[in-house]
Design a protein around this motif. Sequence first.
Motif, PDB file in Angstrom:
ATOM      1  N   LYS A 159      41.096  54.553  52.246  1.00 44.60           N
ATOM      2  CA  LYS A 159      39.655  54.336  52.138  1.00 44.60           C
ATOM      3  C   LYS A 159      39.096  55.009  50.886  1.00 44.60           C
ATOM      4  N   LYS A 160      39.645  56.163  50.530  1.00 50.06           N
ATOM      5  CA  LYS A 160      39.250  56.813  49.283  1.00 50.06           C
ATOM      6  C   LYS A 160      39.589  55.909  48.099  1.00 50.06           C
ATOM      7  N   LEU A 161      40.779  55.319  48.155  1.00 47.99           N
ATOM      8  CA  LEU A 161      41.197  54.423  47.076  1.00 47.99           C
ATOM      9  C   LEU A 161      40.295  53.199  47.007  1.00 47.99           C
ATOM     10  N   ALA A 162      39.954  52.634  48.155  1.00 46.80           N
ATOM     11  CA  ALA A 162      39.051  51.471  48.182  1.00 46.80           C
ATOM     12  C   ALA A 162      37.713  51.809  47.530  1.00 46.80           C
ATOM     13  N   ALA A 163      37.181  52.989  47.861  1.00 46.52           N
ATOM     14  CA  ALA A 163      35.899  53.407  47.291  1.00 46.52           C
ATOM     15  C   ALA A 163      36.015  53.614  45.779  1.00 46.52           C
ATOM     16  N   LYS A 164      37.129  54.200  45.328  1.00 41.21           N
ATOM     17  CA  LYS A 164      37.312  54.437  43.894  1.00 41.21           C
ATOM     18  C   LYS A 164      37.453  53.128  43.131  1.00 41.21           C
ATOM     19  N   GLY A 186      45.173  51.448  31.101  1.00 41.91           N
ATOM     20  CA  GLY A 186      45.531  52.851  31.274  1.00 41.91           C
ATOM     21  C   GLY A 186      45.283  53.358  32.676  1.00 41.91           C
ATOM     22  N   VAL A 187      44.489  52.611  33.465  1.00 40.11           N
ATOM     23  CA  VAL A 187      44.292  52.994  34.861  1.00 40.11           C
ATOM     24  C   VAL A 187      45.482  52.474  35.661  1.00 40.11           C
ATOM     25  N   THR A 188      46.484  53.312  35.804  1.00 39.80           N
ATOM     26  CA  THR A 188      47.712  52.994  36.520  1.00 39.80           C
ATOM     27  C   THR A 188      47.684  53.658  37.894  1.00 39.80           C
ATOM     28  N   VAL A 189      48.723  53.425  38.668  1.00 43.07           N
ATOM     29  CA  VAL A 189      48.835  54.096  39.966  1.00 43.07           C
ATOM     30  C   VAL A 189      48.853  55.613  39.774  1.00 43.07           C
ATOM     31  N   THR A 190      49.562  56.070  38.743  1.00 45.99           N
ATOM     32  CA  THR A 190      49.603  57.511  38.462  1.00 45.99           C
ATOM     33  C   THR A 190      48.225  58.044  38.110  1.00 45.99           C
ATOM     34  N   LEU A 203      49.505  57.715  46.805  1.00 43.79           N
ATOM     35  CA  LEU A 203      48.641  56.663  46.280  1.00 43.79           C
ATOM     36  C   LEU A 203      49.320  55.298  46.388  1.00 43.79           C
ATOM     37  N   SER A 204      50.606  55.257  46.111  1.00 40.70           N
ATOM     38  CA  SER A 204      51.353  53.998  46.190  1.00 40.70           C
ATOM     39  C   SER A 204      51.318  53.431  47.605  1.00 40.70           C
ATOM     40  N   ARG A 205      51.462  54.297  48.612  1.00 40.72           N
ATOM     41  CA  ARG A 205      51.397  53.831  50.009  1.00 40.72           C
ATOM     42  C   ARG A 205      50.018  53.281  50.337  1.00 40.72           C
ATOM     43  N   ALA A 206      48.963  53.959  49.846  1.00 39.36           N
ATOM     44  CA  ALA A 206      47.600  53.481  50.088  1.00 39.36           C
ATOM     45  C   ALA A 206      47.361  52.135  49.398  1.00 39.36           C
ATOM     46  N   MET A 207      47.877  52.011  48.167  1.00 41.77           N
ATOM     47  CA  MET A 207      47.732  50.758  47.433  1.00 41.77           C
ATOM     48  C   MET A 207      48.430  49.616  48.175  1.00 41.77           C
ATOM     49  N   LYS A 208      49.580  49.911  48.767  1.00 43.01           N
ATOM     50  CA  LYS A 208      50.324  48.889  49.505  1.00 43.01           C
ATOM     51  C   LYS A 208      49.513  48.386  50.696  1.00 43.01           C
ATOM     52  N   ILE A 209      48.812  49.279  51.363  1.00 47.42           N
ATOM     53  CA  ILE A 209      47.968  48.891  52.494  1.00 47.42           C
ATOM     54  C   ILE A 209      46.884  47.914  52.036  1.00 47.42           C
ATOM     55  N   LEU A 210      46.237  48.218  50.917  1.00 49.41           N
ATOM     56  CA  LEU A 210      45.186  47.343  50.396  1.00 49.41           C
ATOM     57  C   LEU A 210      45.758  46.009  49.934  1.00 49.41           C
ATOM     58  N   ILE A 223      45.219  45.346  37.424  1.00 48.17           N
ATOM     59  CA  ILE A 223      44.759  45.497  38.810  1.00 48.17           C
ATOM     60  C   ILE A 223      43.589  44.556  39.055  1.00 48.17           C
ATOM     61  N   TYR A 224      43.695  43.754  40.121  1.00 45.81           N
ATOM     62  CA  TYR A 224      42.632  42.852  40.537  1.00 45.81           C
ATOM     63  C   TYR A 224      42.163  43.260  41.924  1.00 45.81           C
ATOM     64  N   ILE A 225      40.870  43.155  42.159  1.00 53.35           N
ATOM     65  CA  ILE A 225      40.333  43.557  43.460  1.00 53.35           C
ATOM     66  C   ILE A 225      39.297  42.560  43.950  1.00 53.35           C
ATOM     67  N   LYS A 226      38.980  42.663  45.243  1.00 54.72           N
ATOM     68  CA  LYS A 226      37.868  41.937  45.848  1.00 54.72           C
ATOM     69  C   LYS A 226      36.839  42.982  46.271  1.00 54.72           C
ATOM     70  N   PRO A 227      35.823  43.225  45.435  1.00 53.24           N
ATOM     71  CA  PRO A 227      34.922  44.360  45.682  1.00 53.24           C
ATOM     72  C   PRO A 227      34.145  44.302  46.993  1.00 53.24           C
ATOM     73  N   ASP A 228      33.650  43.124  47.375  1.00 58.41           N
ATOM     74  CA  ASP A 228      32.871  43.044  48.618  1.00 58.41           C
ATOM     75  C   ASP A 228      33.738  43.396  49.822  1.00 58.41           C
ATOM     76  N   GLU A 229      34.963  42.869  49.831  1.00 59.49           N
ATOM     77  CA  GLU A 229      35.878  43.161  50.930  1.00 59.49           C
ATOM     78  C   GLU A 229      36.299  44.632  50.930  1.00 59.49           C
ATOM     79  N   LEU A 230      36.483  45.203  49.729  1.00 60.00           N
ATOM     80  CA  LEU A 230      36.821  46.626  49.644  1.00 60.00           C
ATOM     81  C   LEU A 230      35.693  47.485  50.204  1.00 60.00           C
TER      82      LEU A 230
END
Length: 236
Positions: A159-164, A186-190, A203-210, A223-230
């Motif tokens: 959830k922290k990752l989703a918010a970020k 430059g915004v990588t998993v690390t 972080l990798s485990r959290a990313m896998k969940i999303l 990195i691609y996201i769906k902001p409303d769903e996040l």
Amino acid sequence: WKTMVAKSEKIMDSLDIKSINVFTNIKKDTIEKLLKTGCILKLNKKQVLFYERDILENVYFLLSGKASIYKMNEFGERKVIFILNEGEIINEVFLSDVTSTVTCEAFEKSTIIKFNKKDFIDIMENDFNLVKNIIKVLEHRDRRLCRQLKNSTYIKIEKKLAAKLYRLNREFGVKKGQWYFLDVPGVTVTYLADMLGCKRETLSRAMKILQNDNLVKIEGKKIYIKPDELSLFFKN
């Protein structure tokens, strides 16, 4: 630690001034004074502008590129606080003689405008609009810090990752069909782990969940996201 010397330095012109958020709606003579006293610095990617605990003699603004603001913990691990975008003030602490509380590093090739802080304070004294603009910027940054504090306590890492990611999209997102691309190389998993103050593996485990929930996808290093769903994922 010594601050790394910028690659080049030159006097700025009026076009440079217009790119900085806090220099809107200020007096003409204020602009003239800023042009006389300001200089431009060039920084390469990962070049440090100043370190935590440095004594800063200048006020810095980001003209182009992006900059990371971070702190180091007792284990030598980085906690990224902000990625600053062009037009932003970099060091908000300049009215007092205390040392810097953070380190500033160029996230990518960047151009910085610097002013001697004593000269800048003298200019502020004669233009209240400039003072108001700076206060507004610092209020906005304080709200961002409060949101980060709220999101860093008693919340699952996914959830922290989703918010970020949602927050990064507001600043750097570009719509690509039903997805939004985070246009900030430059915004990588690390790096995201540094931003959230956790291990890369966590972080990798959290990313896998999303990713499994079809909220995030990674293609190559993009990195691609769906902001409303996040946003819904974070709130539920």
